[in-house]
Write a protein that holds these residues in place. Structure first.
Motif, mmCIF file in Angstrom:
data_model
loop_
_atom_site.group_PDB
_atom_site.id
_atom_site.type_symbol
_atom_site.label_atom_id
_atom_site.label_comp_id
_atom_site.label_asym_id
_atom_site.label_seq_id
_atom_site.Cartn_x
_atom_site.Cartn_y
_atom_site.Cartn_z
ATOM 1 N N CYS A 192 0.841 -1.196 0.000
ATOM 2 C CA CYS A 192 0.000 0.000 0.000
ATOM 3 C C CYS A 192 0.877 1.248 0.000
ATOM 4 O O CYS A 192 1.788 1.374 0.826
ATOM 5 N N ASP A 193 0.594 2.186 -0.917
ATOM 6 C CA ASP A 193 1.322 3.448 -0.954
ATOM 7 C C ASP A 193 0.451 4.552 -0.353
ATOM 8 O O ASP A 193 -0.628 4.289 0.195
ATOM 9 N N LEU A 194 0.910 5.815 -0.469
ATOM 10 C CA LEU A 194 0.185 6.926 0.141
ATOM 11 C C LEU A 194 -1.218 7.081 -0.440
ATOM 12 O O LEU A 194 -2.190 7.280 0.298
ATOM 13 N N PHE A 198 9.672 9.544 12.476
ATOM 14 C CA PHE A 198 10.797 9.012 11.694
ATOM 15 C C PHE A 198 10.411 7.902 10.731
ATOM 16 O O PHE A 198 11.137 7.633 9.763
ATOM 17 N N TYR A 199 9.292 7.227 10.954
ATOM 18 C CA TYR A 199 8.972 6.031 10.182
ATOM 19 C C TYR A 199 8.281 6.321 8.850
ATOM 20 O O TYR A 199 7.991 5.412 8.079
ATOM 21 N N HIS A 200 7.975 7.588 8.550
ATOM 22 C CA HIS A 200 7.329 7.908 7.282
ATOM 23 C C HIS A 200 8.338 7.876 6.132
ATOM 24 O O HIS A 200 9.449 8.389 6.253
ATOM 25 N N GLY A 207 -4.419 10.349 11.113
ATOM 26 C CA GLY A 207 -3.053 10.564 10.689
ATOM 27 C C GLY A 207 -2.470 9.262 10.190
ATOM 28 O O GLY A 207 -2.726 8.198 10.767
ATOM 29 N N GLY A 208 -1.710 9.322 9.109
ATOM 30 C CA GLY A 208 -1.142 8.084 8.576
ATOM 31 C C GLY A 208 -0.163 8.364 7.467
ATOM 32 O O GLY A 208 0.296 9.492 7.278
ATOM 33 N N GLY A 209 0.157 7.309 6.714
ATOM 34 C CA GLY A 209 1.064 7.482 5.600
ATOM 35 C C GLY A 209 1.723 6.183 5.187
ATOM 36 O O GLY A 209 1.421 5.099 5.700
ATOM 37 N N GLN A 210 2.638 6.308 4.235
ATOM 38 C CA GLN A 210 3.430 5.173 3.774
ATOM 39 C C GLN A 210 4.629 5.011 4.698
ATOM 40 O O GLN A 210 5.306 5.987 5.026
ATOM 41 N N ARG A 211 4.914 3.778 5.130
ATOM 42 C CA ARG A 211 5.996 3.512 6.074
ATOM 43 C C ARG A 211 7.303 3.221 5.336
ATOM 44 O O ARG A 211 7.297 2.739 4.199
ATOM 45 N N SER A 260 11.221 -6.782 3.200
ATOM 46 C CA SER A 260 9.920 -6.260 3.589
ATOM 47 C C SER A 260 9.142 -5.945 2.328
ATOM 48 O O SER A 260 9.579 -6.262 1.208
ATOM 49 N N VAL A 261 8.002 -5.326 2.479
ATOM 50 C CA VAL A 261 7.184 -4.923 1.338
ATOM 51 C C VAL A 261 6.741 -3.481 1.567
ATOM 52 O O VAL A 261 6.631 -3.031 2.710
ATOM 53 N N PRO A 262 6.504 -2.736 0.505
ATOM 54 C CA PRO A 262 5.912 -1.405 0.687
ATOM 55 C C PRO A 262 4.595 -1.536 1.453
ATOM 56 O O PRO A 262 3.787 -2.432 1.175
ATOM 57 N N HIS A 263 4.390 -0.668 2.427
ATOM 58 C CA HIS A 263 3.169 -0.750 3.209
ATOM 59 C C HIS A 263 2.844 0.597 3.832
ATOM 60 O O HIS A 263 3.690 1.491 3.889
#
Length: 295
Positions: free
Chosen positions: A98-100, A193-195, A221-225, A257-260
């Motif tokens: 999952c992306d932004l 830092f994790y964004h 609040g959220g985003g791509q990690r 890992s995978v995009p998430h």
């Protein structure tokens, strides 16, 4: 209204292939920031009440792909505003691959469904409160942090590029729209830092806040990690944090890992918007604030 909102959240997640999971309340390190932690002694070790279940949900995506939890989070913020609680219910989700943009799509679907079900099933309660509430129009507007800063400045808010949004700025931006508005790509120094940094513009990160209308402000609040070990370690050090405190979290990336991405929704803030309440403390039976610990 609160109960229907929770039920609607579970309905939406369950019908869209998410697995409900649980995460611990006692944790060993900060997620959102060290200054907002409630610390305690845990059998001779230092522990904290969780600010967010995010890191544990990230671990579980490798087994279940899309996961969510609905449970309390704790923030030791000395904030005396109409939108802050020290203990609140947190609707959180993490999604593999999952992306932004995917995060915003999920948030929009969830929030709309919650609003729709509250509007359909809580007419009597809304009438008692004198509230006329309808689901917001879709799609929700999506604007950049840069655009949001310009709106806030035009409305007289003193804000510099790089500042995170406070109550005044969020109110200025949210009253510009009749629906919730996504504000994305905040400056790196304003977020955790994790964004994931934006590959095309490294001074900003692939994060997003959802601001509810009527001056309510941020409810999500959220985003791509970051899914790369080296980049995550670099960001931890840049923020002056100790990598050892996040060793297990970094290990999630060590062997691939995978995009998430993922997000957290503040239930009380969302219910406050649905119900048109004057204060977030009215959205929970026994609110906990800086000045309230009883009953």
């Amino acid at each position: 209204i609160r109960s229907r909102a929770i039920k609607a959240a579970r309905e939406w997640f369950d019908s869209n292939g998410f697995m409900e999971v649980e995460a611990p309340t006692f944790v060993g390190a900060a997620v959102e920031g060290g200054a907002t932690l409630f610390g305690l002694e845990y059998f001779g070790k230092k522990a904290y009440l969780t600010q967010s279940s995010q890191f544990y949900l990230e671990a579980l995506i490798y087994a279940f792909e899309n996961v969510y939890t609905i449970q309390p989070s704790f923030r030791a913020e000395k904030s005396r505003t109409r939108r802050h609680l020290t203990e609140f219910w947190h609707v959180e989700a993490e999604m593999a691959w999952c992306d932004l943009d995917g995060v915003m799509d999920v948030v929009e679907g969830l929030v709309y469904h919650m609003a729709e079900k509250v509007a359909e099933d809580c007419q009597e309660e809304l009438e008692i409160l004198g509230r006329r509430f309808e689901p917001p129009p879709k799609p929700f507007p999506r604007i950049s942090y840069d655009e949001a800063v310009e709106i806030a400045r035009r409305k007289g808010v003193n804000i510099e590029w790089g500042d995170d949004f406070g109550t005044e700025a969020e109110r200025a931006v949210s009253t510009e729209f009749d629906a919730p508005v996504f504000v994305h790509r905040y400056p790196k120094q304003a977020k955790a830092f994790y964004h994931m940094p934006d590959p095309e513009r490294p001074e900003v990160v692939l994060c997003v806040d959802l601001l509810a209308p009527e001056g309510i402000g941020e409810i999500v609040g959220g985003g791509q990690r970051i899914h790369e070990e080296d980049l995550l370690l670099r960001r931890i050090r840049e923020e002056g944090l100790n990598p050892k405190d996040y060793s297990w979290y970094v290990d999630l990336r060590r062997y691939g890992s995978v995009p998430h991405g993922g997000f957290g929704l503040g239930l009380e803030r969302t219910v406050r918007w649905f119900a048109g309440l004057p204060h977030v403390r009215d959205a929970i039976p026994f609110p906990r604030t800086v000045t309230r610990l009883f009953p």
